[in-house]
Write an enzyme that holds these catalytic residues in place. Structure first.
Site, PDB file in Angstrom:
ATOM      1  N   TYR A 116      46.604  17.500  34.195  1.00 39.44           N
ATOM      2  CA  TYR A 116      45.300  18.010  34.628  1.00 39.44           C
ATOM      3  C   TYR A 116      44.942  17.376  35.966  1.00 39.44           C
ATOM      4  O   TYR A 116      44.687  16.177  36.046  1.00 39.44           O
ATOM      5  CB  TYR A 116      44.251  17.691  33.561  1.00 39.44           C
ATOM      6  CG  TYR A 116      42.840  18.152  33.849  1.00 39.44           C
ATOM      7  CD1 TYR A 116      42.561  19.164  34.780  1.00 39.44           C
ATOM      8  CD2 TYR A 116      41.764  17.588  33.162  1.00 39.44           C
ATOM      9  CE1 TYR A 116      41.261  19.577  35.021  1.00 39.44           C
ATOM     10  CE2 TYR A 116      40.453  18.005  33.396  1.00 39.44           C
ATOM     11  CZ  TYR A 116      40.215  18.995  34.323  1.00 39.44           C
ATOM     12  OH  TYR A 116      38.921  19.400  34.578  1.00 39.44           O
ATOM     13  N   LYS A 139      47.050  22.201  34.637  1.00 39.68           N
ATOM     14  CA  LYS A 139      45.703  22.738  34.839  1.00 39.68           C
ATOM     15  C   LYS A 139      45.268  22.262  36.218  1.00 39.68           C
ATOM     16  O   LYS A 139      45.028  21.072  36.431  1.00 39.68           O
ATOM     17  CB  LYS A 139      44.737  22.240  33.765  1.00 39.68           C
ATOM     18  CG  LYS A 139      43.298  22.733  33.981  1.00 39.68           C
ATOM     19  CD  LYS A 139      42.319  22.135  32.971  1.00 39.68           C
ATOM     20  CE  LYS A 139      40.899  22.624  33.255  1.00 39.68           C
ATOM     21  NZ  LYS A 139      39.905  22.016  32.343  1.00 39.68           N
ATOM     22  N   TYR A 187      39.479   6.628  38.717  1.00 41.77           N
ATOM     23  CA  TYR A 187      39.004   5.306  39.122  1.00 41.77           C
ATOM     24  C   TYR A 187      40.117   4.438  39.709  1.00 41.77           C
ATOM     25  O   TYR A 187      39.985   3.905  40.800  1.00 41.77           O
ATOM     26  CB  TYR A 187      38.303   4.569  37.963  1.00 41.77           C
ATOM     27  CG  TYR A 187      37.624   3.290  38.419  1.00 41.77           C
ATOM     28  CD1 TYR A 187      36.422   3.347  39.116  1.00 41.77           C
ATOM     29  CD2 TYR A 187      38.211   2.047  38.197  1.00 41.77           C
ATOM     30  CE1 TYR A 187      35.813   2.183  39.572  1.00 41.77           C
ATOM     31  CE2 TYR A 187      37.612   0.882  38.648  1.00 41.77           C
ATOM     32  CZ  TYR A 187      36.408   0.949  39.343  1.00 41.77           C
ATOM     33  OH  TYR A 187      35.812  -0.184  39.787  1.00 41.77           O
ATOM     34  N   ARG A 189      36.667  15.050  40.023  1.00 42.79           N
ATOM     35  CA  ARG A 189      36.211  14.158  38.960  1.00 42.79           C
ATOM     36  C   ARG A 189      36.958  12.825  38.952  1.00 42.79           C
ATOM     37  O   ARG A 189      36.426  11.820  38.502  1.00 42.79           O
ATOM     38  CB  ARG A 189      36.355  14.829  37.589  1.00 42.79           C
ATOM     39  CG  ARG A 189      35.285  15.891  37.325  1.00 42.79           C
ATOM     40  CD  ARG A 189      35.320  16.338  35.876  1.00 42.79           C
ATOM     41  NE  ARG A 189      34.329  17.378  35.605  1.00 42.79           N
ATOM     42  CZ  ARG A 189      33.111  17.150  35.132  1.00 42.79           C
ATOM     43  NH1 ARG A 189      32.718  15.918  34.887  1.00 42.79           N
ATOM     44  NH2 ARG A 189      32.280  18.153  34.894  1.00 42.79           N
ATOM     45  N   THR A 201      36.921  17.655  29.323  1.00 40.50           N
ATOM     46  CA  THR A 201      35.710  17.475  30.124  1.00 40.50           C
ATOM     47  C   THR A 201      34.543  18.282  29.565  1.00 40.50           C
ATOM     48  O   THR A 201      33.458  17.755  29.335  1.00 40.50           O
ATOM     49  CB  THR A 201      35.966  17.895  31.583  1.00 40.50           C
ATOM     50  OG1 THR A 201      37.109  17.199  32.071  1.00 40.50           O
ATOM     51  CG2 THR A 201      34.767  17.576  32.450  1.00 40.50           C
ATOM     52  N   ILE A 248      42.257  27.924  32.249  1.00 43.13           N
ATOM     53  CA  ILE A 248      41.620  27.078  31.243  1.00 43.13           C
ATOM     54  C   ILE A 248      40.149  27.062  31.626  1.00 43.13           C
ATOM     55  O   ILE A 248      39.763  26.462  32.624  1.00 43.13           O
ATOM     56  CB  ILE A 248      42.247  25.676  31.211  1.00 43.13           C
ATOM     57  CG1 ILE A 248      43.730  25.789  30.840  1.00 43.13           C
ATOM     58  CG2 ILE A 248      41.508  24.794  30.199  1.00 43.13           C
ATOM     59  CD1 ILE A 248      44.469  24.467  30.782  1.00 43.13           C
TER      60      ILE A 248
END
Length: 293
Positions: free
Chosen positions: A134, A163, A108, A139, A45, A205
């Site tokens: 992750y 993460k 999505y 997001r 990202t 991270i």
């Protein structure tokens, strides 16, 4: 054997003014963070991986892994919301020399837990490289539950870490308590690093570590060494900076700050745009507040 340090820098991708990837600058930055004792995550990202081509990402993996061979761990982001595409990318990434793959929860599509399990199971079966899941609901619009993470980790030995950017300490605490021994739980939110380490996490991270990597490492290590008061003091001192790195959509603030500090971070790729004068002023102040400017 892989060695996981307290801090993994989620590194920006430097671009030239014409928008092409500045691989030389990427290597320079990666070496700087490796010298500070951090591992490196590329093409994710913060690295604007969503607007990079597969070819660009694989070359970035290659040059970073080559530069840091035997120095520190290199993690490459191969995750997408397309399971088959992710598998193909994972296979190609193996040839670049990266040590670990990062795979995001599908965005999505918003799969349910059965879909999340099937997605990561398929990736794990396709490669012998270690995999980090992750989880970043802000997001992706979806979420993998901690129970699903732990089940995957028990079922597939190469799913070795998480993460977690859920912002939920209960989530992190569940994973710390129920994942297999040796599972690597990392905070994906700089400001929650110390709380997540306190409930059983290993490190962070990090975005803020582009500037305060040594301080983040010192804070985490202090807590691990039992000096809770020192860890808390460092958390309190640098918390405004950690939050300032997200004063607008990341990685705009941290890349802006790197450029202010003379590091070759370069411009952004659309749809991200340069920081406004107001955001630039804030970034300058954040750096002044910690004595970097």
């Amino acid at each position: 054997m892989l060695t996981f340090p307290n801090v993994i820098v989620a590194m920006v991708t430097p671009f030239h003014e014409d928008g092409s990837v500045n691989y030389e600058a990427a290597v320079e930055l990666a070496k700087k963070y490796a010298d500070e004792g951090s591992a490196i995550l590329v093409g994710a990202t913060t690295g604007e991986g969503a607007v990079m081509t597969e070819e660009e990402k694989l070359k970035l993996f290659q040059v970073t892994a080559d530069a840091l061979k035997d120095k520190t761990l290199v993690m490459g982001n191969v995750g997408t919301n397309n399971t088959l595409q992710t598998i193909e990318m994972a296979k190609k990434a193996k040839d670049t020399g990266v040590d670990v793959l990062l795979c995001i929860v599908p965005y999505y599509n918003k799969p349910n837990q059965e879909g999340c399990y099937a997605h990561f199971a398929a990736i794990a079966k396709s490669t012998d490289l270690p995999i980090f899941i992750y989880n970043v609901p802000g997001r992706t619009g979806g979420k993998i539950e901690p129970q699903t993470v732990c089940q995957l980790a028990h079922d597939f030995p190469n799913i070795i870490g998480l993460k977690d950017a859920s912002g939920d300490l209960d989530y992190a605490g569940y994973v710390a308590a129920n994942a297999p021994e040796g599972f690597h739980l990392y905070s994906g939110d700089d400001n929650l690093t110390l709380p997540i380490v306190a409930v059983g996490g290993e490190g962070v991270i990090s975005v803020a570590a582009h500037v305060i990597g040594k301080e983040m490492n010192e804070m985490i290590q202090a807590h691990k060494d039992g000096d809770v008061k020192k860890a808390a003091a460092l958390h309190q001192k640098y918390l405004p900076f950690m939050k300032g790195c997200f004063c607008t959509v990341s990685p705009v603030p941290v890349k802006t700050m790197l450029n202010m500090l003379g590091f070759p971070a370069g411009p952004f790729r659309l749809p991200l745009v340069d920081a406004t004068p107001e955001i630039k002023a804030k970034c300058e102040q954040y750096l002044k507040d910690i004595g970097r400017l």
